[in-house]
Design a protein around this motif. Structure first.
Motif, PDB file in Angstrom:
ATOM      1  N   SER A  91       0.804  -1.220   0.000  1.00  0.00           N
ATOM      2  CA  SER A  91       0.000   0.000   0.000  1.00  0.00           C
ATOM      3  C   SER A  91       0.838   1.272   0.000  1.00  0.00           C
ATOM      4  O   SER A  91       0.279   2.361   0.149  1.00  0.00           O
ATOM      5  N   LEU A  92       2.146   1.154  -0.168  1.00  0.00           N
ATOM      6  CA  LEU A  92       3.000   2.338  -0.141  1.00  0.00           C
ATOM      7  C   LEU A  92       2.960   3.087  -1.473  1.00  0.00           C
ATOM      8  O   LEU A  92       2.970   2.474  -2.545  1.00  0.00           O
ATOM      9  N   ASP A  93       2.936   4.395  -1.383  1.00  0.00           N
ATOM     10  CA  ASP A  93       3.050   5.243  -2.565  1.00  0.00           C
ATOM     11  C   ASP A  93       4.484   5.731  -2.719  1.00  0.00           C
ATOM     12  O   ASP A  93       5.192   5.925  -1.730  1.00  0.00           O
ATOM     13  N   LYS A  94       4.889   5.934  -3.989  1.00  0.00           N
ATOM     14  CA  LYS A  94       6.147   6.643  -4.250  1.00  0.00           C
ATOM     15  C   LYS A  94       5.835   8.134  -4.131  1.00  0.00           C
ATOM     16  O   LYS A  94       5.256   8.738  -5.032  1.00  0.00           O
ATOM     17  N   PRO A 133       8.881   6.553   0.579  1.00  0.00           N
ATOM     18  CA  PRO A 133       7.634   5.839   0.838  1.00  0.00           C
ATOM     19  C   PRO A 133       6.653   6.681   1.652  1.00  0.00           C
ATOM     20  O   PRO A 133       7.019   7.248   2.690  1.00  0.00           O
ATOM     21  N   GLN A 134       5.424   6.746   1.152  1.00  0.00           N
ATOM     22  CA  GLN A 134       4.369   7.471   1.856  1.00  0.00           C
ATOM     23  C   GLN A 134       3.117   6.607   1.941  1.00  0.00           C
ATOM     24  O   GLN A 134       2.891   5.730   1.110  1.00  0.00           O
ATOM     25  N   ALA A 135       2.287   6.905   2.938  1.00  0.00           N
ATOM     26  CA  ALA A 135       1.016   6.199   3.087  1.00  0.00           C
ATOM     27  C   ALA A 135       0.131   6.474   1.878  1.00  0.00           C
ATOM     28  O   ALA A 135       0.200   7.539   1.261  1.00  0.00           O
ATOM     29  N   ASP A 136      -0.690   5.496   1.526  1.00  0.00           N
ATOM     30  CA  ASP A 136      -1.580   5.654   0.377  1.00  0.00           C
ATOM     31  C   ASP A 136      -2.875   6.375   0.728  1.00  0.00           C
ATOM     32  O   ASP A 136      -3.736   6.560  -0.114  1.00  0.00           O
ATOM     33  N   VAL A 137      -3.022   6.782   1.989  1.00  0.00           N
ATOM     34  CA  VAL A 137      -4.241   7.462   2.421  1.00  0.00           C
ATOM     35  C   VAL A 137      -4.274   8.865   1.829  1.00  0.00           C
ATOM     36  O   VAL A 137      -3.303   9.605   1.917  1.00  0.00           O
ATOM     37  N   PHE A 138      -5.399   9.220   1.214  1.00  0.00           N
ATOM     38  CA  PHE A 138      -5.555  10.598   0.740  1.00  0.00           C
ATOM     39  C   PHE A 138      -6.587  11.283   1.623  1.00  0.00           C
ATOM     40  O   PHE A 138      -7.735  10.865   1.686  1.00  0.00           O
ATOM     41  N   ASN A 139      -6.169  12.318   2.322  1.00  0.00           N
ATOM     42  CA  ASN A 139      -7.081  13.034   3.208  1.00  0.00           C
ATOM     43  C   ASN A 139      -6.763  14.519   3.145  1.00  0.00           C
ATOM     44  O   ASN A 139      -5.950  14.968   2.338  1.00  0.00           O
ATOM     45  N   GLN A 140      -7.407  15.286   4.006  1.00  0.00           N
ATOM     46  CA  GLN A 140      -7.238  16.733   3.963  1.00  0.00           C
ATOM     47  C   GLN A 140      -5.793  17.138   4.241  1.00  0.00           C
ATOM     48  O   GLN A 140      -5.271  18.079   3.642  1.00  0.00           O
ATOM     49  N   GLY A 141      -5.124  16.410   5.145  1.00  0.00           N
ATOM     50  CA  GLY A 141      -3.740  16.738   5.456  1.00  0.00           C
ATOM     51  C   GLY A 141      -2.826  16.603   4.256  1.00  0.00           C
ATOM     52  O   GLY A 141      -1.944  17.429   4.015  1.00  0.00           O
ATOM     53  N   LYS A 142      -3.044  15.553   3.474  1.00  0.00           N
ATOM     54  CA  LYS A 142      -2.228  15.357   2.280  1.00  0.00           C
ATOM     55  C   LYS A 142      -2.564  16.400   1.211  1.00  0.00           C
ATOM     56  O   LYS A 142      -1.680  16.899   0.508  1.00  0.00           O
ATOM     57  N   LYS A 143      -3.850  16.728   1.094  1.00  0.00           N
ATOM     58  CA  LYS A 143      -4.262  17.746   0.140  1.00  0.00           C
ATOM     59  C   LYS A 143      -3.612  19.084   0.463  1.00  0.00           C
ATOM     60  O   LYS A 143      -3.136  19.800  -0.425  1.00  0.00           O
TER      61      LYS A 143
END
Length: 298
Positions: A111-114, A146-156
């Motif tokens: 589940s890791l993102d580049k 490596p980053q978490a694959d979660v997309f939320n307001q913090g990532k935005k």
């Protein structure tokens, strides 16, 4: 003896001088803003790094961690190209042994993102060929973590910081120098031969009222056990990536970024626009929107 099918041999046969791959990249310009903003480097001399210039940005890579300690990019907001397609694929930098880079083996089947460190579109400015080259350069593994694959307001919020700051700098040629990287701690959890960073940092430098100004930020992907307990427990299974949480973005004193990373940030701590407070609850300001960012002293 040079193999007959090598690029060096082909160049010699054509009567031209062989140039190693990426040899023409000028990298980050520390005088881009008109005042010096040096490339961030480790303050501890025993920390070995390799400086890798690309088009409009530079990566300071730590071979022992197989990823960047810091990156620095020049952003010319008036010359950005908005519609450069995302057609490039990730590749190793041929100037560095693959064993010192975090390649696809770390990201495969999980589940890791580049996560781009230098954001893909930040260096994409100038003439079309130059902008295309900058776009392709951002897809080197040296520019990923490596980053978490979660997309939320913090990532935005994190992904939109440069755009927001460029708009703020509209009266000053819309130029930014942005320094970014993972916070590399010895306690970062191991996974497939690398240690996964739990925090990332960013410092933006620009001119305000004719003087150097800076703001600092931290992105936290450590699991929030009050909210992410199930995900953290699932991620703790043998062979799975380390448990990571939803992104939380903070504006922080630039001096704190320097202390967290053990990097020399030159004049930027003294140019910080965020007032330093000693109350822990107020020192790091969690951002709910870009409107929460402090961009004026006082």
């Amino acid at each position: 003896m040079i193999p007959s099918d090598s690029p060096r041999a082909a160049g010699a046969a054509a009567g031209t001088t062989f140039r190693p791959p990426l040899a023409d990249r000028a990298g980050y310009d520390e005088h881009f803003l008109g005042v010096p903003v040096p490339l961030p480097m480790p303050v501890r001399p025993e920390v070995a790094t390799v400086v890798l210039p690309y088009t409009h940005f530079t990566v300071v890579l730590r071979p022992d961690r197989r990823m960047a300690a810091a990156t620095a990019v020049c952003i010319d907001g008036q010359r950005l190209l908005d519609h450069v397609p995302r057609e490039s694929s990730w590749q190793f930098d041929p100037r560095l042994d693959k064993a010192h880079q975090t390649g696809n083996d770390v990201y495969r089947d999980n589940s890791l993102d580049k996560g781009h460190l230098v954001r893909r579109l930040d260096p994409v400015w100038g003439a079309a060929a130059e902008a295309d080259q900058a776009n392709e350069d951002t897809f080197h593994y040296t520019n990923a973590a490596p980053q978490a694959d979660v997309f939320n307001q913090g990532k935005k919020l994190w992904q939109g910081l440069e755009n927001y700051l460029l708009d703020h700098a509209a009266g000053f040629d819309r130029k930014l120098a942005v320094l970014t990287g993972p916070v590399l701690h010895d306690s970062d959890p191991p996974y497939r031969g690398v240690q996964v960073p739990l925090r990332f940092w960013k410092v933006a430098a620009f001119l305000q009222d004719g003087a150097l100004a800076a703001t600092g930020y931290v992105l936290d992907q450590s699991p929030d056990l009050t909210r992410d307990a199930d995900r953290a427990l699932a991620g703790a299974q043998a062979g799975a990536p380390p448990p990571l949480g939803a992104f939380r973005t903070f504006q922080v004193p630039v001096r704190d970024v320097a202390e967290l990373t053990s990097l020399d940030l030159g004049p930027l701590p003294d140019a910080d626009l965020m007032p330093v407070t000693r109350a822990p609850a107020e020192r790091w300001k969690r951002l709910a929107s870009h409107d929460d960012i402090v961009l004026r002293r006082g």
